[in-house]
Design an enzyme around this catalytic site. Structure first.
Site, PDB file in Angstrom:
ATOM      1  N   ARG A  43      25.850  48.647  41.458  1.00  0.00           N
ATOM      2  CA  ARG A  43      27.143  48.496  42.131  1.00  0.00           C
ATOM      3  C   ARG A  43      28.282  48.603  41.125  1.00  0.00           C
ATOM      4  NH1 ARG A  43      27.834  43.828  46.393  1.00  0.00           N
ATOM      5  NH2 ARG A  43      29.829  44.877  46.274  1.00  0.00           N
ATOM      6  N   CYS A  62      29.449  35.564  49.898  1.00  0.00           N
ATOM      7  CA  CYS A  62      28.499  36.384  49.134  1.00  0.00           C
ATOM      8  C   CYS A  62      27.756  35.419  48.205  1.00  0.00           C
ATOM      9  CB  CYS A  62      29.225  37.478  48.364  1.00  0.00           C
ATOM     10  SG  CYS A  62      30.056  36.861  46.930  1.00  0.00           S
ATOM     11  N   ARG A  74      32.903  43.441  49.790  1.00  0.00           N
ATOM     12  CA  ARG A  74      34.039  42.642  50.232  1.00  0.00           C
ATOM     13  C   ARG A  74      35.373  43.236  49.772  1.00  0.00           C
ATOM     14  NH1 ARG A  74      33.762  38.230  50.167  1.00  0.00           N
ATOM     15  NH2 ARG A  74      35.919  37.723  49.697  1.00  0.00           N
ATOM     16  N   LYS A 108      35.652  49.676  37.456  1.00  0.00           N
ATOM     17  CA  LYS A 108      35.352  49.609  38.910  1.00  0.00           C
ATOM     18  C   LYS A 108      36.456  48.821  39.606  1.00  0.00           C
ATOM     19  CE  LYS A 108      32.487  46.217  40.339  1.00  0.00           C
ATOM     20  NZ  LYS A 108      33.039  45.320  41.356  1.00  0.00           N
ATOM     21  N   ASN A 109      36.874  47.706  39.019  1.00  0.00           N
ATOM     22  CA  ASN A 109      37.822  46.820  39.697  1.00  0.00           C
ATOM     23  C   ASN A 109      39.268  47.289  39.614  1.00  0.00           C
ATOM     24  OD1 ASN A 109      35.704  45.323  40.524  1.00  0.00           O
ATOM     25  ND2 ASN A 109      36.011  43.645  39.087  1.00  0.00           N
ATOM     26  N   ILE A 111      36.234  29.475  38.566  1.00  0.00           N
ATOM     27  CA  ILE A 111      36.761  30.418  39.550  1.00  0.00           C
ATOM     28  C   ILE A 111      35.949  30.416  40.841  1.00  0.00           C
ATOM     29  CG2 ILE A 111      37.402  32.838  39.969  1.00  0.00           C
ATOM     30  CD1 ILE A 111      39.011  31.594  37.681  1.00  0.00           C
ATOM     31  N   ASP A 164      33.655  37.100  35.200  1.00  0.00           N
ATOM     32  CA  ASP A 164      32.683  38.194  35.322  1.00  0.00           C
ATOM     33  C   ASP A 164      31.862  38.391  34.056  1.00  0.00           C
ATOM     34  OD1 ASP A 164      34.670  40.403  37.449  1.00  0.00           O
ATOM     35  OD2 ASP A 164      33.557  38.568  37.824  1.00  0.00           O
ATOM     36  N   ARG A 180      34.399  32.827  49.226  1.00  0.00           N
ATOM     37  CA  ARG A 180      35.310  33.955  49.011  1.00  0.00           C
ATOM     38  C   ARG A 180      36.111  34.327  50.261  1.00  0.00           C
ATOM     39  NH1 ARG A 180      32.603  38.389  45.376  1.00  0.00           N
ATOM     40  NH2 ARG A 180      34.787  38.840  44.899  1.00  0.00           N
TER      41      ARG A 180
HETATM   42  C1  EPZ Z   1      38.095  39.993  41.950  1.00  0.00           C
HETATM   43  O1  EPZ Z   1      37.528  39.440  43.129  1.00  0.00           O
HETATM   44  C2  EPZ Z   1      37.005  40.854  41.335  1.00  0.00           C
HETATM   45  N1  EPZ Z   1      36.651  41.925  42.271  1.00  0.00           N
HETATM   46  C3  EPZ Z   1      35.783  39.992  41.030  1.00  0.00           C
HETATM   47  O2  EPZ Z   1      34.823  40.815  40.378  1.00  0.00           O
HETATM   48  C4  EPZ Z   1      36.206  38.877  40.067  1.00  0.00           C
HETATM   49  O3  EPZ Z   1      35.106  38.035  39.831  1.00  0.00           O
HETATM   50  C5  EPZ Z   1      37.352  38.079  40.691  1.00  0.00           C
HETATM   51  O4  EPZ Z   1      38.449  38.952  41.020  1.00  0.00           O
HETATM   52  C6  EPZ Z   1      37.885  37.006  39.742  1.00  0.00           C
HETATM   53  O5  EPZ Z   1      38.348  37.607  38.558  1.00  0.00           O
HETATM   54  C7  EPZ Z   1      37.480  43.007  42.373  1.00  0.00           C
HETATM   55  O6  EPZ Z   1      38.507  43.095  41.702  1.00  0.00           O
HETATM   56  C8  EPZ Z   1      37.056  44.073  43.332  1.00  0.00           C
HETATM   57  P1  EPZ Z   1      39.840  36.279  43.674  1.00  0.00           P
HETATM   58  P2  EPZ Z   1      38.480  38.676  44.189  1.00  0.00           P
HETATM   59  O7  EPZ Z   1      40.523  36.562  44.965  1.00  0.00           O
HETATM   60  O8  EPZ Z   1      39.836  39.271  44.185  1.00  0.00           O
HETATM   61  C9  EPZ Z   1      39.450  32.169  46.006  1.00  0.00           C
HETATM   62  C10 EPZ Z   1      32.728  41.796  40.040  1.00  0.00           C
HETATM   63  O9  EPZ Z   1      31.693  41.308  39.606  1.00  0.00           O
HETATM   64  N2  EPZ Z   1      40.225  32.832  47.061  1.00  0.00           N
HETATM   65  O10 EPZ Z   1      40.627  36.404  42.407  1.00  0.00           O
HETATM   66  O11 EPZ Z   1      37.723  38.601  45.473  1.00  0.00           O
HETATM   67  C11 EPZ Z   1      38.087  32.806  45.811  1.00  0.00           C
HETATM   68  O12 EPZ Z   1      37.160  32.229  46.718  1.00  0.00           O
HETATM   69  C12 EPZ Z   1      33.565  41.019  41.043  1.00  0.00           C
HETATM   70  O13 EPZ Z   1      33.208  42.924  39.697  1.00  0.00           O
HETATM   71  C13 EPZ Z   1      40.611  32.080  48.177  1.00  0.00           C
HETATM   72  O14 EPZ Z   1      40.299  30.891  48.291  1.00  0.00           O
HETATM   73  O15 EPZ Z   1      38.564  37.228  43.555  1.00  0.00           O
HETATM   74  C14 EPZ Z   1      37.763  32.478  44.373  1.00  0.00           C
HETATM   75  O16 EPZ Z   1      37.222  31.176  44.304  1.00  0.00           O
HETATM   76  C15 EPZ Z   1      32.866  39.735  41.442  1.00  0.00           C
HETATM   77  N3  EPZ Z   1      41.328  32.691  49.153  1.00  0.00           N
HETATM   78  C16 EPZ Z   1      39.133  32.514  43.677  1.00  0.00           C
HETATM   79  O17 EPZ Z   1      40.111  32.385  44.730  1.00  0.00           O
HETATM   80  C17 EPZ Z   1      41.704  34.015  49.072  1.00  0.00           C
HETATM   81  O18 EPZ Z   1      42.375  34.511  49.989  1.00  0.00           O
HETATM   82  C18 EPZ Z   1      39.431  33.811  42.921  1.00  0.00           C
HETATM   83  O19 EPZ Z   1      39.131  34.857  43.784  1.00  0.00           O
HETATM   84  C19 EPZ Z   1      41.298  34.758  47.940  1.00  0.00           C
HETATM   85  C20 EPZ Z   1      40.579  34.142  46.945  1.00  0.00           C
END
Ligand code: EPZ
Length: 418
Positions: free
Chosen positions: A398, A116, A92, A22-23, A328, A306, A121
């Site tokens: 989802r 969320c 998102r 999915k990702n 994370i 995850d 996030r």
């Molecule tokens: C991706 O989300 C995945 N989703 C998530 O999977 C996964 O948990 C996550 O990466 C971490 O591996 C998809 O790929 C669609 P991040 P993403 O940006 O990109 C902070 C699932 O269950 N951050 O790597 O949104 C954020 O708050 C989902 O399939 C900022 O502060 O995660 C988090 O604490 C859930 N500012 C950390 O970084 C930003 O601009 C990592 O988030 C972006 C992120």
């Protein structure tokens, strides 16, 4: 709302095929916006988030033809550069259209994704990167407006912290920017590398995909491509844990063994026998008694956040104390309370969850919250004595395609109730 009714007890035995990631599919779909030629994507999982992204792309101007797990996207012109709140609030990952829209049309209007269940996030790192590529960012009425009327120009961007979709968004913005872009402290997740593989097939010039420094040389135009998505490592990990938590003997087929390396290392330490039985298959034979093993979530190639909820469910059945640290996201322990209602012994202290085991789990009525927390409840229910009813399984739909059918084929007593 659908429910799952699960009767715990049976040892799972047999083979489970893994679907496309999915990702990886979500950014790949968004990448189709970068060209006016058709893009064919194969092994796309039929899950809710994919349908949401497809609807968003059609609103933007794509023509989508779906044939089973293959989607053909053709976007001859962009009719709307907007990702509306109604869609973004449900997923998102819609922010993945930001980079492609600004790169292709010079503008994008995307609703700010609300927080969320698992945390605030924000997407500040996505926006800061776009600004460094020359976009002007304006926020009003809950929307982000990005404009680059003269197009984007290459820059060196150093991410404050590793962000998966932030890296993906900016790679997709940079491939059509003038000049060279260097992304430092980039995400190394396999899904990022898979997106880059697709973009290179489309004519992009990218080096370092899958490492923390990605070099992109902008090109004038991208052309169509035909790409097969990698296997879903989180689905693979979830089913490996299903084998372990039921004392079973399960083979995961059509996966990428290397992508579940961190989890396999923990399962081996916990006393399971885990062997790679082929290029794309891994077998787990669970021990009579599992040992508790600490885990800390990290960006790839560390232990995936995850899989944290699913691993916590497993540690409720292990002998000893396991410390689970979530680095994370700031609020990713919702599953702990639900597991406790089934009899688990878990104490939360900030970013740590202390799991004492083994504790006998008994079936209960529980509610799914976020996608992976829901998966952990399914796993706990498979090991619990009696019947568990899980409500709001749309959270599971989802990200898992027909999870009940895949578990039932290896002996899981699980059925969906409308
Ligand atoms: C991706 O989300 C995945 N989703 C998530 O999977 C996964 O948990 C996550 O990466 C971490 O591996 C998809 O790929 C669609 P991040 P993403 O940006 O990109 C902070 C699932 O269950 N951050 O790597 O949104 C954020 O708050 C989902 O399939 C900022 O502060 O995660 C988090 O604490 C859930 N500012 C950390 O970084 C930003 O601009 C990592 O988030 C972006 C992120």
């Amino acid at each position: 709302m659908d429910k799952f009714v699960i009767k715990g007890g049976p040892r799972l035995q047999g083979e489970i095929p893994i679907g496309g990631s999915k990702n990886s599919a979500l950014p790949a779909l968004a990448a189709a916006l970068l060209t006016d030629e058709p893009v064919t994507l194969r092994r796309i999982p039929r899950v809710r988030d994919i349908r949401t992204m497809q609807r968003l792309l059609v609103d933007i101007g794509s023509h989508a033809e779906v044939d089973g797990e293959t989607i053909r996207l053709d976007t001859p012109r962009i009719v709307s550069s907007e990702a509306p709140y109604e869609l973004v609030k449900t997923m998102r990952a819609s922010s993945l259209v930001l980079g492609p829209l600004v790169a292709r049309t010079g503008r994008a209007r995307v609703s700010l994704p609300g927080g969320c269940a698992i945390g605030a996030r924000p997407i500040n790192l996505h926006l800061h990167g776009l600004e460094q590529l020359g976009a002007r960012i304006h926020q009003s009425h809950g929307y982000i407006e990005a404009e680059a009327p003269e197009g984007l120009r290459g820059a060196t961007i150093h991410f404050d912290r590793i962000t998966v979709t932030g890296t993906e968004d900016l790679v997709m913005a940079a491939v059509l920017a003038r000049g060279e872009t260097i992304l430092r402290n980039a995400a190394r997740e396999p899904e990022v590398a898979d997106l880059c593989a697709l973009l290179v097939k489309m004519g992009a010039q990218i080096e370092g995909a899958g490492t923390s420094t990605i070099h992109i040389r902008g090109v004038e135009k991208l052309h169509g491509a035909d790409h097969t998505i990698i296997a879903d490592r989180i689905e693979a990990g979830t089913f490996l844990i299903a084998g372990a938590i039921t004392g079973g003997d399960v083979t995961i087929a059509d996966c990428v063994p290397e992508h579940v390396g961190a989890l396999v290392a923990k399962l081996l330490q916990a006393g399971a026998e885990v062997t790679q039985t082929g290029a794309t298959s891994v077998q787990i034979c669970a021990p009579k008694r599992l040992r508790s093993v600490d885990v800390t979530t990290e960006e790839y190639p560390g232990f995936a956040t995850d899989l944290q909820a699913q691993y916590m469910a497993l540690m409720t059945q292990a002998q000893g104390i396991a410390i689970v640290v979530e680095t994370i996201f700031e609020n990713r322990f919702m599953h702990a309370q639900e597991l406790a209602r089934m009899g688990a012994n878990i104490r939360l202290e900030g970013r740590q969850a202390i799991v004492a085991g083994p504790s006998e789990l008994t079936g209960a009525g529980v509610i799914a919250s976020d996608l992976r927390a829901s998966a952990s409840l399914v796993l706990a229910a498979l090991a619990a004595r009696g019947e568990t009813v899980i409500d709001r399984v749309y959270h599971i739909d989802r990200g898992y395609e027909k999870i009940e059918a895949k578990l039932a084929r290896v002996g899981g007593q699980i059925r969906r109730v409308e």
